[in-house]
Design an enzyme around this catalytic site. Structure first.
Site, PDB file in Angstrom:
ATOM      1  N   ASN A 151      26.541  84.651  17.791  1.00  0.00           N
ATOM      2  CA  ASN A 151      25.712  84.970  16.628  1.00  0.00           C
ATOM      3  C   ASN A 151      24.223  84.743  16.851  1.00  0.00           C
ATOM      4  OD1 ASN A 151      27.129  82.330  16.614  1.00  0.00           O
ATOM      5  ND2 ASN A 151      25.688  81.846  14.994  1.00  0.00           N
ATOM      6  N   SER A 201      35.210  88.372   9.237  1.00  0.00           N
ATOM      7  CA  SER A 201      34.649  88.007   7.932  1.00  0.00           C
ATOM      8  C   SER A 201      34.083  89.241   7.254  1.00  0.00           C
ATOM      9  CB  SER A 201      33.544  86.961   8.160  1.00  0.00           C
ATOM     10  OG  SER A 201      32.855  86.724   6.954  1.00  0.00           O
ATOM     11  N   HIS A 203      31.736  89.610   4.748  1.00  0.00           N
ATOM     12  CA  HIS A 203      30.317  89.771   4.371  1.00  0.00           C
ATOM     13  C   HIS A 203      29.398  90.091   5.539  1.00  0.00           C
ATOM     14  CE1 HIS A 203      28.410  85.734   5.371  1.00  0.00           C
ATOM     15  NE2 HIS A 203      29.680  85.461   5.546  1.00  0.00           N
ATOM     16  N   THR A 239      45.965  82.523  -5.224  1.00  0.00           N
ATOM     17  CA  THR A 239      46.038  83.924  -5.653  1.00  0.00           C
ATOM     18  C   THR A 239      45.026  84.756  -4.865  1.00  0.00           C
ATOM     19  OG1 THR A 239      46.708  83.151  -7.818  1.00  0.00           O
ATOM     20  CG2 THR A 239      45.931  85.429  -7.677  1.00  0.00           C
ATOM     21  N   CYS A 327      22.982  79.731   9.725  1.00  0.00           N
ATOM     22  CA  CYS A 327      23.884  78.639   9.377  1.00  0.00           C
ATOM     23  C   CYS A 327      23.296  77.289   9.782  1.00  0.00           C
ATOM     24  CB  CYS A 327      25.231  78.811  10.070  1.00  0.00           C
ATOM     25  SG  CYS A 327      26.048  80.309   9.563  1.00  0.00           S
TER      26      CYS A 327
HETATM   27  N1  PLP Z   1      31.713  82.624  13.229  1.00  0.00           N
HETATM   28  C1  PLP Z   1      30.531  83.167  13.548  1.00  0.00           C
HETATM   29  C2  PLP Z   1      30.261  83.577  14.949  1.00  0.00           C
HETATM   30  C3  PLP Z   1      29.557  83.353  12.548  1.00  0.00           C
HETATM   31  O1  PLP Z   1      28.368  83.884  12.876  1.00  0.00           O
HETATM   32  C4  PLP Z   1      29.846  82.944  11.235  1.00  0.00           C
HETATM   33  C5  PLP Z   1      28.833  83.063  10.164  1.00  0.00           C
HETATM   34  O2  PLP Z   1      27.649  83.176  10.411  1.00  0.00           O
HETATM   35  C6  PLP Z   1      31.102  82.406  10.962  1.00  0.00           C
HETATM   36  C7  PLP Z   1      32.021  82.261  11.976  1.00  0.00           C
HETATM   37  C8  PLP Z   1      31.491  81.968   9.581  1.00  0.00           C
HETATM   38  O3  PLP Z   1      31.807  83.074   8.786  1.00  0.00           O
HETATM   39  P1  PLP Z   1      31.888  82.912   7.192  1.00  0.00           P
HETATM   40  O4  PLP Z   1      30.487  82.865   6.706  1.00  0.00           O
HETATM   41  O5  PLP Z   1      32.622  84.113   6.716  1.00  0.00           O
HETATM   42  O6  PLP Z   1      32.637  81.673   6.942  1.00  0.00           O
END
Ligand code: PLP
Length: 385
Positions: A151, A201, A203, A239, A327
């Site tokens: 990421n 994921s 979003h 749910t 993050c």
């Molecule tokens: N894994 C990676 C490589 C990510 O970049 C992210 C979020 O930035 C996640 C996991 C976590 O995903 P989520 O936000 O859907 O929990």
């Protein structure tokens, strides 16, 4: 006149029109509890099952299993802890240095379950170091956790090579892949790869927040990590988030076929423009043209201008980018991913991440390059050496 240029698609993405329409449909027509026995519930359940098939197909995993979760994080947790709970052996778990906290934060829990954890080193380009990994492999390895695309650096990980090494040295070890930054943007074929599980994921691909999925092989054992009403075959009680699930289905169905190609062109345009204007610019991650170079993430150090300073200057122009990874950005420390790639503190401190989507336009990129050039010249003059 530019309104907003959003270049932080690895943090989250803007829901597209088909996604919004799917959510409205779910909320107006398909809001029933899928577990109930009357027809509207059964219709809702049918739509959930259709999304399951759509997502499996898009990952090259037809006929395998898929559990809907609340996010990528939950899918990673379930894949790792849920599988390790089922194993009789308690050897070692190898975890790539570039993993997201969704994986690395599981380490204390993995060790509580009785396993030892070891880190798989990264090379300077952000890819796993296969030579070092080969030396770590033996029959005591129970699980390998390796992401699809990092990421922060955008490095596509050598998953086929990791699978080949596993087959040679520890054939009974499971491989879990965090595909949150890879799914749909970089091809993946679950069956051909031979991995055991793959997390994604919603979003990050223009669906809602609050929905993720874990794909896993039919013969792969996973135990639940949360307990309740037994939905999703007992693996994920609670749910179902039907609106989220339907948004995921729409996002997958409508993801543009040439999205990756388009983004790669925009990434090249952005890098060439920055590099042309700023000779000091350094790309962190696999270089353009490398098979490990992802189409949507560009990480660049604009030394000596600190990333936060440039980020706020660009925000003033309506351009949204990220310093390192969103993050981690509220924690004031150097990104562990960038330091695992050998960046100096200053280079990491000056790193910006641009992440694109299929809607990013060539004009967006031209304007961004022009603003970076102007800010850089001014800010560099004010930076103490
Ligand atoms: N894994 C990676 C490589 C990510 O970049 C992210 C979020 O930035 C996640 C996991 C976590 O995903 P989520 O936000 O859907 O929990």
């Amino acid at each position: 006149m530019h309104t907003m240029i959003y270049l932080d698609n690895s943090a989250t993405t803007r829901p597209t029109e088909p996604v919004i329409a799917a959510v409205e449909h779910a909320m107006r027509e398909m809001w029933f509890n899928p577990s109930a026995l009357y027809k509207p519930s059964m219709d809702t359940q049918k739509e959930v099952e259709a999304v399951r098939k759509t997502v499996l197909h898009a990952a090259g995993a037809d006929g395998e299993r898929l559990v809907f979760t609340a996010c990528g994080t939950e899918a990673d947790n379930l894949a790792i802890l849920g599988h390790l709970k089922t194993r009789k052996t308690h050897g070692r778990v190898l975890i790539f240095a570039g993993e997201h906290p969704a994986v690395t934060s599981c380490i204390p829990e993995i060790e509580r379950l009785g396993y030892r954890t070891e880190i798989i080193a990264a090379r300077h380009d952000g890819c796993a170091d296969l030579e070092k990994l080969e030396k770590q492999m033996d029959e005591q390895v129970d699980m390998i956790v390796m992401m699809h695309v990092n990421n922060e650096s955008g490095a596509i990980q050598p998953l086929s090579e990791v699978c080949a090494l596993r087959d040679q040295y520890c054939p009974s070890a499971a491989i879990h892949v965090d595909g949150v930054q890879g799914f749909l943007r970089v091809p993946v074929h679950f069956h051909r790869l031979g991995i055991q599980s793959y997390a994604l994921s919603g979003h990050k691909i223009h669906a809602l927040k609050g929905v993720g999925a874990l794909i896993f092989r039919k013969d792969h054992k996973i135990a639940p990590i949360g307990f309740g009403g037994g939905q999703e075959n007992g693996l994920r009680s609670g749910t179902e988030n039907t609106a989220g699930i339907m948004s995921l289905g729409a996002a997958v169905e409508h993801y543009p076929d040439h999205g990756a190609e388009w983004m790669m062109e925009r990434k090249c345009q952005l890098w060439e423009g920055i590099h042309r204007e700023i000779l000091e610019a350094k790309m962190n991650g696999p270089q353009i043209g490398s098979p490990a170079c992802s189409p949507h993430i560009l990480n660049v150090s604009l030394t000596p201008v600190r990333s936060q300073t440039m980020l706020f200057a660009l925000e003033g122009d309506g351009i949204l980018v990220s310093a390192g990874s969103a993050c981690a950005s509220h924690k004031q420390k150097i990104s562990p991913v960038l330091s695992s790639m050998g960046l100096s503190t200053q280079e990491a401190d000056c790193a910006l991440r641009f992440s694109l989507c299929p809607q990013t336009s060539a004009e967006d990129i031209d304007y961004t390059i022009e603003r970076i050039r102007t800010h850089y010249r001014m800010l560099k003059a004010y930076t103490r050496r």
